[in-house]
Design a protein around this motif. Structure first.
Motif, short mmCIF file in Angstrom:
data_model
loop_
_atom_site.label_atom_id
_atom_site.label_comp_id
_atom_site.label_asym_id
_atom_site.label_seq_id
_atom_site.Cartn_x
_atom_site.Cartn_y
_atom_site.Cartn_z
N MET A 282 0.54 -1.31 -0.16
CA MET A 282 0.56 -0.27 -0.21
C MET A 282 1.17 0.96 -0.23
SD MET A 282 -1.54 0.19 3.90
CE MET A 282 -2.34 -1.73 4.10
N VAL B 273 1.10 4.90 0.28
CA VAL B 273 0.78 7.02 0.08
C VAL B 273 1.76 7.00 0.86
CG1 VAL B 273 -0.88 9.07 1.04
CG2 VAL B 273 -1.65 6.43 0.09
N LYS C 28 -8.80 10.61 -1.18
CA LYS C 28 -8.78 9.58 -0.26
C LYS C 28 -7.30 8.84 -0.73
CE LYS C 28 -12.71 9.40 2.20
NZ LYS C 28 -12.67 10.17 3.28
N GLY C 29 -6.26 8.58 0.43
CA GLY C 29 -4.99 8.00 -0.21
C GLY C 29 -5.48 7.07 0.17
N ILE C 30 -5.16 5.60 -0.98
CA ILE C 30 -5.54 4.50 -1.54
C ILE C 30 -4.36 3.24 -2.27
CG2 ILE C 30 -7.80 5.03 -2.84
CD1 ILE C 30 -6.48 4.10 -5.49
N ALA C 31 -4.24 2.91 -1.03
CA ALA C 31 -3.24 1.30 -0.85
C ALA C 31 -3.74 0.65 -2.39
CB ALA C 31 -4.34 -0.09 0.35
N GLU C 32 -3.21 1.44 -3.47
CA GLU C 32 -2.98 0.54 -4.67
C GLU C 32 -1.45 1.39 -5.21
OE1 GLU C 32 -5.86 -0.12 -7.18
OE2 GLU C 32 -6.92 -1.16 -4.89
N ALA D 104 -4.21 2.35 6.79
CA ALA D 104 -4.70 0.89 7.59
C ALA D 104 -5.90 0.43 6.61
CB ALA D 104 -5.34 1.33 8.55
N VAL D 105 -4.79 -0.97 5.91
CA VAL D 105 -5.09 -2.39 5.40
C VAL D 105 -4.61 -3.15 6.17
CG1 VAL D 105 -6.76 -3.48 2.98
CG2 VAL D 105 -6.59 -1.03 3.40
N TYR E 44 -14.19 -1.36 -5.94
CA TYR E 44 -13.28 -0.97 -4.29
C TYR E 44 -12.02 -0.87 -4.08
CZ TYR E 44 -12.26 -6.32 -3.31
OH TYR E 44 -11.50 -7.15 -3.80
N LYS E 45 -11.29 0.24 -3.22
CA LYS E 45 -10.38 0.24 -2.67
C LYS E 45 -9.95 0.47 -1.09
CE LYS E 45 -9.80 1.90 -7.33
NZ LYS E 45 -8.78 0.78 -8.12
N GLY E 46 -8.86 -0.47 -0.79
CA GLY E 46 -8.39 -0.09 0.38
C GLY E 46 -7.78 0.75 -0.04
N ILE E 47 -8.06 2.47 1.87
CA ILE E 47 -8.10 3.12 1.42
C ILE E 47 -7.14 4.06 3.29
CG2 ILE E 47 -9.94 4.18 0.57
CD1 ILE E 47 -11.39 5.55 3.29
N ALA E 48 -6.15 4.82 3.34
CA ALA E 48 -5.31 4.92 3.73
C ALA E 48 -5.97 5.83 5.23
CB ALA E 48 -4.07 5.35 3.45
N LEU F 161 -12.98 2.01 0.15
CA LEU F 161 -14.49 2.50 -0.54
C LEU F 161 -14.97 1.95 -1.41
CD1 LEU F 161 -15.58 5.59 -1.36
CD2 LEU F 161 -13.44 5.98 -1.78
#
Lengths: 327, 327
Positions: free
Chosen positions: A1, A3, A28-32, B2-3, B27-31, B40
């Protein structure tokens, strides 16, 4: 992840005034993405991805990546399209970093790809290869054969810490691949070079988009197929699933026929593709910076895949009959 | 960021069949959020947040948090509203964890709050306190005075590693706050207990929503005000900004008048609020698990804030005239 860089709301709102994509509603910061900082933006005009390019990505390469996405999108490929600002630029600066906005693609990436997904990626990859024709810019593949030994040298002295014997295993393979077996006269063009499952979105059974062109470059088209074979057709225990391989290769072949020479070269290309990811993962694994918020990927997964590919002698081992693939 | 738990696409699509919120688009894991995994979601019906509650959140508390959001939302507070599934349940299970879906609130949280933001949070906090009346459930505050010494005991032996003298500094403060100064007969009710800038969204200058009720509980309402004073009114160098404090307190007072007793108690409540975050941050800082993907917050920020609050004698030091706050 990932950011790595946060952005202040007022700074972002100010930045967006240079674009025609409405007012900022949320981000939103995303974990990708492992290399860059990515944010999912909602504006009054829709959803977008904002990328801040961090150090590992060479700034000079960004026009190639952004230009390629624009080229592919205008040639029928579903991939993110860079949004130009009011000055007509796709590349700008935010929080001290090169920054770009692309439109958001709906879709989910398959955590456990099945044969249908593999067919989907095979078809999408072939279409991308065809659509890449005519793209005017080019970028050498820094992670092809000549790039592997320098990577190995960064990791060699500590490779056996990860697995006893790993250093010798890699060195033998490297000697083999550097020894004249690598094909030269196969069809080449723009390849994605990193088309792992997290870079392919699906809606239902259909591919809805391909993302992340950060490794895209000019190289042998069949090398891209080999990368996908490794990334999509192994089970989580690293056993090879010929049903998935057949689905991927057959779907690719229906869009773009693999020549006899490409089919013959595929096993050695797949060995190279496995070695390339083994090496970059090994270097990353041995160099996790203090306080890193990214968990390194397992290099040994690719050592196991490489061992499988070393035993492959022809397309038969990928589930394709001796007559080969016919479009 | 956090994911902690990823979710497979097909598993999520299956889960969503139990809800009336359309088809999954992405869907995206968000920080965001430190305690839980947050995603999200985009569906054909709109945007939602999916939370998977990780170990640190007691499962028995979840009905309180979800019930509170429903109560507040139905009493005019802009906060996420839990989405009930077709069985009428707000709380379900996904990927082996308690899971809930809430509607997505647009808005951005201020990285560098100004006085207008402070007024916004003051007003929103007072409205939340008023709207909390009549909520039938209750939850004790495990992080009030009696909870601090056990936290201190977890960290005491190593506190001086973080800053020489920190152990003695905390112990003296703890002795003081446990010694009968803590107010008992002030107005109480449901408090948010963690209303930091990243939990308050704005659109322009207006508060668009309050999120993250994971620490909400029943306690003195003025303690919530004290937490906000610490979280919103210091500059990044930990100097106290009376303009911001005045804006926050005046805006709060316009919605809900702080009684004379509450105003008199505010400095000691602010000392307690500073100690509470100093202690939890210290424990977290000394116990970062191997491979953690979350960077611990700086405990010393709250030591500095505590030192400021130790020097406060009355509301005058918060920029409020001797006559006090009048609604």
């Amino acid at each position: 992840m990932a950011v790595y860089t946060d952005v202040a709301a007022d700074e972002l709102a100010e930045f967006l005034k240079h674009y025609d994509i409405g007012e900022l509603l949320s981000y939103k910061g995303i974990a990708e993405g492992v290399e860059n900082s990515n944010f999912l933006l909602h504006t009054t005009a829709g959803s977008f991805i904002l990328t801040l390019y961090e150090k590992r990505v060479a700034k000079n390469d960004l026009p190639f990546f952004l230009g390629l996405m624009t080229h592919l999108a205008s040639n029928g490929i579903s991939c993110p399209q860079p949004v130009k600002n009011k000055s007509g630029e796709a590349l700008s600066t935010l929080a001290g970093r090169p920054a770009a906005i692309i439109n958001f693609l709906e879709g989910v990436w398959p955590r456990k790809p099945n044969a249908t997904h593999c067919a989907g990626v095979g078809e999408a990859l072939a279409k991308m290869h065809l659509a890449g024709k005519g793209f005017a810019m080019s970028r050498a593949n820094a992670l092809s054969v000549s790039g592997w030994r320098p990577l190995f040298e960064q990791a060699a002295s500590r490779a056996d810490e990860v697995q006893p014997g790993l250093r010798g295993f890699i060195e033998t393979e490297l000697d083999y691949l550097e020894g004249g077996v690598w094909p030269k006269n196969l069809p080449h063009g723009v390849i994605h070079a990193d088309l792992f499952p997290d870079n392919v979105f699906f809606l239902g059974d259909q591919v809805s988009g391909i993302i992340d062109f950060t490794f895209a470059c000019n190289d042998l088209l069949a090398y891209d197929v080999a990368i996908c074979l490794n990334a999509w057709c192994f089970e989580s225990d690293c056993s090879f699933n010929v049903t998935k391989a057949r689905a991927l290769l057959a779907a690719y072949g229906r869009e773009r026929e693999l020549s006899e020479a490409e089919q013959k070269a595929l096993p050695v290309l797949a060995r190279g593709a496995a070695l390339r990811f083994l090496l970059t993962r090994l270097v990353d694994f041995l160099n996790v910076p203090a306080g890193a918020l990214v968990r390194p990927k397992d290099p040994l997964e690719y050592a196991r895949k490489l061992r499988f590919q070393q035993g492959v002698s022809s397309m038969r081992d990928y589930g394709i009959a001796a007559s080969g693939l016919v479009a």
